[in-house]
Design a protein around this motif. Structure first.
Motif, mmCIF file in Angstrom:
data_model
loop_
_atom_site.group_PDB
_atom_site.id
_atom_site.type_symbol
_atom_site.label_atom_id
_atom_site.label_comp_id
_atom_site.label_asym_id
_atom_site.label_seq_id
_atom_site.Cartn_x
_atom_site.Cartn_y
_atom_site.Cartn_z
ATOM 1 N N ILE A 1 -0.496 118.516 -59.235
ATOM 2 C CA ILE A 1 -0.117 117.815 -58.008
ATOM 3 C C ILE A 1 0.335 116.402 -58.371
ATOM 4 C CG2 ILE A 1 -0.901 116.990 -55.758
ATOM 5 C CD1 ILE A 1 -3.065 119.199 -55.863
ATOM 6 N N ASN A 2 1.521 116.044 -57.937
ATOM 7 C CA ASN A 2 2.063 114.710 -58.213
ATOM 8 C C ASN A 2 1.804 113.791 -57.026
ATOM 9 O OD1 ASN A 2 3.218 115.467 -60.740
ATOM 10 N ND2 ASN A 2 4.849 116.499 -59.611
ATOM 11 N N VAL A 3 1.059 112.725 -57.269
ATOM 12 C CA VAL A 3 0.655 111.803 -56.203
ATOM 13 C C VAL A 3 1.254 110.428 -56.465
ATOM 14 C CG1 VAL A 3 -1.294 110.619 -55.109
ATOM 15 C CG2 VAL A 3 -1.495 113.035 -55.736
ATOM 16 N N ASP B 1 4.490 115.157 -54.589
ATOM 17 C CA ASP B 1 3.986 116.065 -53.551
ATOM 18 C C ASP B 1 3.299 115.312 -52.419
ATOM 19 O OD1 ASP B 1 4.494 118.692 -54.956
ATOM 20 O OD2 ASP B 1 3.165 117.739 -56.426
ATOM 21 N N ILE B 2 2.592 114.239 -52.774
ATOM 22 C CA ILE B 2 1.791 113.499 -51.790
ATOM 23 C C ILE B 2 1.992 112.001 -52.006
ATOM 24 C CG2 ILE B 2 -0.575 112.860 -51.122
ATOM 25 C CD1 ILE B 2 -1.379 115.749 -51.701
ATOM 26 N N ILE B 3 2.239 111.281 -50.909
ATOM 27 C CA ILE B 3 2.232 109.821 -50.947
ATOM 28 C C ILE B 3 1.007 109.348 -50.178
ATOM 29 C CG2 ILE B 3 3.493 107.695 -50.459
ATOM 30 C CD1 ILE B 3 6.022 109.306 -50.170
ATOM 31 N N ASN B 4 0.211 108.503 -50.817
ATOM 32 C CA ASN B 4 -0.924 107.894 -50.134
ATOM 33 C C ASN B 4 -0.632 106.398 -50.019
ATOM 34 O OD1 ASN B 4 -3.436 107.724 -48.906
ATOM 35 N ND2 ASN B 4 -4.477 107.268 -50.826
ATOM 36 N N CYS B 5 -0.433 105.921 -48.779
ATOM 37 C CA CYS B 5 -0.003 104.543 -48.544
ATOM 38 C C CYS B 5 -1.194 103.671 -48.168
ATOM 39 C CB CYS B 5 1.025 104.499 -47.414
ATOM 40 S SG CYS B 5 2.441 105.594 -47.648
ATOM 41 N N HIS B 6 -1.170 102.441 -48.669
ATOM 42 C CA HIS B 6 -2.246 101.492 -48.394
ATOM 43 C C HIS B 6 -1.658 100.258 -47.719
ATOM 44 C CE1 HIS B 6 -5.113 103.729 -50.977
ATOM 45 N NE2 HIS B 6 -3.979 104.084 -51.586
ATOM 46 N N ARG B 7 -2.137 99.973 -46.510
ATOM 47 C CA ARG B 7 -1.692 98.918 -45.624
ATOM 48 C C ARG B 7 -0.481 99.379 -44.807
ATOM 49 N NH1 ARG B 7 -2.399 92.835 -47.762
ATOM 50 N NH2 ARG B 7 -2.193 92.596 -45.485
ATOM 51 N N ASP C 1 -13.889 112.917 -54.566
ATOM 52 C CA ASP C 1 -13.982 114.294 -54.072
ATOM 53 C C ASP C 1 -13.443 114.395 -52.647
ATOM 54 O OD1 ASP C 1 -15.058 115.150 -56.442
ATOM 55 O OD2 ASP C 1 -17.126 115.254 -55.720
ATOM 56 N N GLY C 2 -13.674 113.354 -51.845
ATOM 57 C CA GLY C 2 -13.170 113.356 -50.477
ATOM 58 C C GLY C 2 -11.649 113.388 -50.438
ATOM 59 N N TYR C 3 -11.014 112.558 -51.252
ATOM 60 C CA TYR C 3 -9.545 112.552 -51.314
ATOM 61 C C TYR C 3 -9.017 113.874 -51.888
ATOM 62 C CZ TYR C 3 -8.907 107.658 -50.020
ATOM 63 O OH TYR C 3 -8.869 106.466 -49.329
ATOM 64 N N ASP C 4 -9.682 114.371 -52.901
ATOM 65 C CA ASP C 4 -9.261 115.628 -53.527
ATOM 66 C C ASP C 4 -9.280 116.771 -52.505
ATOM 67 O OD1 ASP C 4 -8.774 117.461 -55.847
ATOM 68 O OD2 ASP C 4 -10.776 118.171 -55.321
ATOM 69 N N LYS C 5 -10.341 116.828 -51.710
ATOM 70 C CA LYS C 5 -10.457 117.885 -50.701
ATOM 71 C C LYS C 5 -9.330 117.795 -49.679
ATOM 72 C CE LYS C 5 -13.672 119.741 -47.244
ATOM 73 N NZ LYS C 5 -15.009 119.584 -46.611
ATOM 74 N N PHE D 1 -6.308 116.279 -50.009
ATOM 75 C CA PHE D 1 -5.001 116.545 -50.623
ATOM 76 C C PHE D 1 -4.804 118.030 -50.905
ATOM 77 C CE2 PHE D 1 -4.809 112.016 -52.645
ATOM 78 C CZ PHE D 1 -4.562 111.486 -51.385
ATOM 79 N N ARG D 2 -5.817 118.679 -51.460
ATOM 80 C CA ARG D 2 -5.662 120.082 -51.844
ATOM 81 C C ARG D 2 -5.568 120.983 -50.599
ATOM 82 N NH1 ARG D 2 -6.026 121.117 -57.097
ATOM 83 N NH2 ARG D 2 -6.498 123.315 -56.767
ATOM 84 N N SER D 3 -6.338 120.678 -49.576
ATOM 85 C CA SER D 3 -6.278 121.511 -48.363
ATOM 86 C C SER D 3 -4.917 121.360 -47.684
ATOM 87 C CB SER D 3 -7.395 121.124 -47.396
ATOM 88 O OG SER D 3 -7.237 119.804 -46.936
ATOM 89 N N THR D 4 -4.338 120.186 -47.782
ATOM 90 C CA THR D 4 -3.005 119.966 -47.206
ATOM 91 C C THR D 4 -1.957 120.805 -47.919
ATOM 92 O OG1 THR D 4 -3.524 117.716 -46.499
ATOM 93 C CG2 THR D 4 -1.201 118.242 -46.835
ATOM 94 N N LEU D 5 -1.983 120.780 -49.245
ATOM 95 C CA LEU D 5 -0.997 121.553 -50.012
ATOM 96 C C LEU D 5 -1.220 123.052 -49.816
ATOM 97 C CD1 LEU D 5 -0.711 119.486 -53.298
ATOM 98 C CD2 LEU D 5 0.814 119.509 -51.328
#
Length: 377
Positions: A2-4, A84-90, A361-365, A367-371
């Motif tokens: 997974i590319n983040v 695959d996933i962008i996680n934005c801060h602010r 683990d929270g972020y992993d769960k 991201f993976r459930s989304t994909l």
């Protein structure tokens, strides 16, 4: 794999929370970190733990959602790295991330991590967020209080899009930082021994240092051996120092300035105070607790979620200096054995309840459930 892409508004130096959060499991993820503004100062530890760090060094004034130049730069990163996933801060990073994802060929899932409460919520802001939230896959909040705030202050926001993931840390820098009296003599030999309160954070209105100083004024009048150490710098420094002089507390309140040795500073204290007006989930409080300190914190944001029911400290009414003074006096008058017991509970609560592992683990769960959901669609 997974590319983040972790998209951050600005680089302001090494960020300990990001150092723990961004390096996701390398067996599952390839992580790119991109800062929209700020120059590389050679001090970013993420350079050694993620796949790539990019500093765009854009001008702050260019970070408008309708200015396509920043979004186009992010689009090229998305397509070039097959994100695959962008996680934005602010907020600004979120708006630009959404526009870039919409422009890209890959069209990745976009998340926004919200770390704190907004200063204002205008009609214009609500309208913009209404349309951009529709494009977001989800919003990640660092406390339940923040989750409820976001849900109440955004139009037509679907609650299933909101996920709570507490900030966390390994706290390795804070658990064993040396012996109190030795560090006191090494760092602050000019401060007389006694009961030392302390706080750490930017000298800005939201942290309520003014209220803390007024509360400490009452404490110092009743307990002559008390001192207050304030670590941090900011725009209110001159005003706060003037207030201390006006109250005759110059020998009792000690401004430490910006510090890079916070673990050692915390080890010199007897109690930690965080009287903020608002907080998401304050790492400063958790770090003090991991250091084994009893704490006093405002009943705002995620602070009650940290402290309620664990015996690690006291909650006070926000912006109530009298209540704060009462709680500080109560703590300063406690027997050392009782303070030690509270400190043990504080450390246990921080280390076990807010670990880096649980955060990752929270972020992993999420991201993976989304994909998985998109693959099944």
């Amino acid at each position: 794999m997974i590319n983040v892409l972790q998209l951050v508004k600005e680089y302001r130096g090494n960020h300990h929370l990001f150092n723990e959060l961004f390096p996701l499991d390398p067996a599952k993820y390839r992580v790119t970190v991109c800062y929209l503004t700020g120059e590389n100062n050679g001090n970013n530890l993420l350079e050694n733990t993620v796949d790539e760090v990019i500093y765009l060094d854009l001008k702050e004034t260019s970070l408008k959602w309708y200015n396509l130049a920043p979004a186009n730069k992010i689009k090229k990163i998305i397509d070039g790295k097959n994100i695959d996933i962008i996680n934005c801060h602010r907020h600004r990073a979120t708006l630009i991330g959404v526009v870039a994802a919409t422009m890209s060929k890959k069209s990745p899932s976009v998340f926004s991590t919200i770390h704190g409460f907004e200063r204002k919520s205008t009609i214009r802001r609500k309208v913009i967020d209404y349309f951009f939230n529709r494009r977001l896959e989800g919003l990640i909040l660092v406390s339940e209080a923040l989750r409820q705030y976001v849900l109440m202050n955004n139009w037509a926001l679907v609650s299933t899009k909101l996920h709570t993931v507490y900030n966390g840390s390994s706290f390795s820098r804070f658990i064993n930082s040396g012996e109190k009296q030795l560090i006191r003599k090494t760092l602050f030999s000019s401060i007389p021994d006694g009961f030392w309160f302390g706080t750490a954070g930017r000298l800005v209105p939201v942290k309520n240092h003014e209220g803390l100083i007024h509360a400490f004024n009452r404490v110092a009048r009743q307990m002559a051996n008390c001192h207050l150490l304030i670590a941090g710098s900011g725009p209110l420094e001159k005003y706060l120092k003037g207030l201390v002089d006006e109250l005759g507390l110059a020998s009792k309140v000690h401004f430490l300035g910006y510090r890079t040795d916070i673990p050692e500073v915390l080890k010199t204290l007897d109690a930690f105070v965080l009287p903020s007006r608002r907080e998401g989930l304050p790492m400063a409080l958790l770090e003090a607790m991991a250091s084994g300190l009893p704490v006093v914190g405002s009943r705002v944001g995620g602070i009650p979620e940290i402290l309620q029911g664990c015996g690690a400290g006291m909650l006070v009414t926000p912006m109530d200096s009298d209540d704060l003074a009462v709680k500080m006096l109560e703590m300063a008058k406690m027997p050392s054995e009782q303070l030690h017991t509270i400190g043990i509970l504080a450390k246990q609560r921080a280390v076990e309840g807010f670990s880096a592992r649980a955060m990752i683990d929270g972020y992993d769960k999420i991201f993976r459930s989304t994909l998985d959901k998109h693959l099944a669609a």
